[in-house]
Design an enzyme around this catalytic site. Structure first.
Site: not given
Ligand code: CAA
Length: 403
Positions: A181, A266, A362-363, A386
Site C-alpha cells: 500500500t 489492526r 435492491g437493483g 494486516e
Molecule cells: N509482539 C511481539 N512479538 C511477537 C508478537 C507480538 N504481537 N507475535 C509474535 N511475536 C514473536 C514471538 O514471541 C516469537 O518470538 P520468539 O521466537 O523470539 O519467542 C516470534 O514472534 C514468532 O512468533 P510465532 O512463533 O507466534 O510465529 P508464527 O510463525 O507461529 O506466527 C503469526 C506468527 C501471528 C501467524 C504472524 O506470522 C502473522 O501475524 N502473520 C500475518 C502477517 C500479516 O499480518 N501480514 C500483513 C501484511 S502488512 C499489510 O497488509 C499492510 C498493508 O499494506 C495494508
C-alpha cells in the site's frame, strides 16, 4: 507551525452547516467529538466528490491525501514535537471510521502511514531517524509504506526471502515485496528483511529505505476488486545500499518489530471496517425511508426492519471492540488480543452489513451511483490485509488458550 487542534477547529468553523457528530457518546470527550466531526465534515466535503470516478478509473487520490496531511490526519498520534497531533488512539479510531464511510482508498493510506510507519519509527526508531523521517511523515509532507509481504511470505510472515546482508558501513538489500500500500507514492519504506538465515525469524531486521535509493523499483499498480484508487504494487530491491544507521531497533528485532507494529495496524483496519459497515448502514437507513413498496416506505416492512436491527446491533458491537482496543493502547495495556478481536469482528461485520445494504437497495444497490456496491467491494480486503481473519483467529486462540 499550526497545531492539529487549531487546524481542526478552523476547519469546523469553516463547515458549521453539517450535522452534529453522532455515534457512541459515552466516555468520549469534547475533543473526541470535535475530531469525529472534523473527520466527518472532511470526508463529506472533500472525499465524497469524485469518489465514484476515482474508484472506477482507479485514480490515486493524491490531492485528497495531501489535504489529509495538511489537516493532521496522517500523523494523528505522533508526539507534537515531531509534527504530529499528539492524539490518542480513540481519536484515531473515530477519525478512521468517518473517513472510511466515504473513501477507503484514502483511509488505507491513512492507516498505513499512522499506525504502521509513524508508530513504528516513533516507538522503535532512533532520535536521528525520528528527526529525519518522522517529522515529515507525521505532517503528511511525505507518506510511507510498510514492506513485509512477499510473493511467498504472506500469512507465514517468518518466511522472508528478501535479504539484507551487512557489507562494510551498510546493508545490501535484495528481494521483492508484494501488495505494498502506498507503493509508488511513498517516499520512505519500512522494509523487513532476513539478515541471518540460520537464525530464522530472530535474524530478521527492519530498515528505513528511501524510495529514491538506487536499485529500488516498483511494479505495475494492481487492478483490484475494492479500494481500487489506492496505490498497491510490488516493490523490488536490487543491491540497494542502506546505511547501517537506518536499521530500526537492535539486530534481529525485525520480526518482533513487524508483529508489534501490526498489532496497532489492526486497530486501524478494524476502524476502517467499522466505517465501511456504518457507512453502508447509514445509506441503507436513508434509502429505506425514502423508497416505497406495497404502499409504504420499505422501512415500514419488517423484512427491512430486521435487517437494519441486525446491522445496527453488530456495528455497535464492532465499534465497542474498536474503542476497547484503542483504550487498551492509550492506557498502556497489551492490545494484541483486543486489536485482533476488533479486526476479526469488524471486518466480518463490514462484509455482512454491506451485502445486506446492497439487498436493502435492491437493483439500485447493484449500480455504482448508490455507493453501497463500492463499500461491499471495499469490505472484502479488511478480512485479508494486516492479517487475514484466519490469522486473527490464530492470534486470539493462542492467547485465550494460554489462559
Ligand atoms: N509482539 C511481539 N512479538 C511477537 C508478537 C507480538 N504481537 N507475535 C509474535 N511475536 C514473536 C514471538 O514471541 C516469537 O518470538 P520468539 O521466537 O523470539 O519467542 C516470534 O514472534 C514468532 O512468533 P510465532 O512463533 O507466534 O510465529 P508464527 O510463525 O507461529 O506466527 C503469526 C506468527 C501471528 C501467524 C504472524 O506470522 C502473522 O501475524 N502473520 C500475518 C502477517 C500479516 O499480518 N501480514 C500483513 C501484511 S502488512 C499489510 O497488509 C499492510 C498493508 O499494506 C495494508
Amino acid at each position: 507551525m499550526q497545531s492539529i487542534r487549531k487546524k481542526i477547529e478552523k476547519y469546523i468553523i469553516m463547515n458549521t452547516d453539517t450535522e452534529t457528530a453522532a455515534g457512541l457518546s459515552f466516555e468520549l470527550t469534547e475533543e473526541h467529538l470535535m475530531i469525529q466531526k472534523a473527520a466527518r465534515d472532511f470526508a463529506q466535503n472533500e472525499l465524497l466528490p469524485g469518489v465514484i470516478e476515482r474508484d472506477s478509473k482507479a485514480i490515486y487520490p493524491e490531492e485528497q491525501i495531501k489535504k489529509m496531511g495538511e489537516l493532521g490526519f496522517m500523523g494523528m498520534m505522533v508526539d507534537p514535537k515531531y509534527g504530529g497531533g499528539g492524539m490518542d488512539a480513540v481519536s484515531y479510531v473515530l477519525a478512521m471510521e468517518e473517513i472510511s464511510k466515504i473513501d477507503n482508498s484514502c483511509s488505507v493510506a491513512m492507516s498505513v502511514n499512522n499506525s504502521l510507519v509513524c508508530w513504528g519509527i516513533e516507538t522503535f526508531g532512533t532520535e536521528e531517524q525520528k528527526q529525519k523521517y518522522l517529522t515529515r511523515l507525521a505532517t503528511g509532507e511525505i507518506i510511507g509504506a510498510f514492506c513485509l509481504s512477499e510473493p511467498e511470505a504472506g500469512s507465514d510472515a517468518t518466511q522472508q526471502r528478501t535479504t539484507a546482508f551487512e557489507k562494510d558501513d551498510h546493508y545490501l538489500i535484495n528481494g521483492t515485496k508484494n501488495w505494498i500500500t502506498n507503493g509508488k507514492y511513498a517516499s520512505v519504506y519500512l522494509v523487513i528483511a532476513q539478515s541471518d538465515v540460520e537464525a530464522k525469524h530472530r535474524g530478521i531486521n527492519c530498515f528505513i529505505v528511501e524510495a529514491d535509493t538506487e536499485g529500488v523499483t516498483t511494479g505495475i499498480k494492481e487492478d483490484k476488486l475494492g479500494i481500487r484508487a489506492s496505490d498497491t504494487c510490488s516493490v523490488m530491491f536490487q543491491d540497494v545500499k542502506v546505511p547501517k544507521e537506518n536499521r530500526v531497533g537492535e539486530d534481529g528485532f525485525g520480526f518482533k518489530f513487524a508483529m508489534k507494529t501490526l498489532s496497532g495496524g489492526r486497530i486501524g483496519i478494524a476502524s476502517q471496517a467499522l466505517g465501511i459497515a456504518s457507512g453502508a448502514y447509514e445509506l441503507a437507513v436513508a434509502y429505506s425511508k425514502q423508497r416505497e413498496a406495497f404502499g409504504k416506505p420499505i422501512s415500514q416492512h419488517q423484512a427491512i426492519q430486521f435487517k437494519l436491527a441486525d446491522m445496527a446491533t453488530e456495528i455497535e458491537a464492532a465499534r465497542l471492540l474498536c474503542l476497547k482496543a484503542a483504550r487498551d493502547k492509550d492506557t498502556g495495556q497489551n492490545y494484541d488480543l483486543s486489536g485482533s478481536m476488533a479486526k476479526l469482528f469488524a471486518s466480518e461485520v463490514a462484509m455482512k452489513t454491506t451485502v445486506e445494504a446492497v439487498q436493502v437497495h435492491g437493483g439500485y444497490g447493484f449500480v455504482k451511483e448508490y455507493h453501497v456496491e463500492r463499500l461491499m467491494r471495499d469490505a472484502k480486503i479488511t478480512q485479508i490485509y494486516e492479517g487475514t481473519s484466519e490469522i486473527q483467529r490464530i492470534v486470539i486462540s493462542r492467547t485465550v488458550l494460554k489462559g
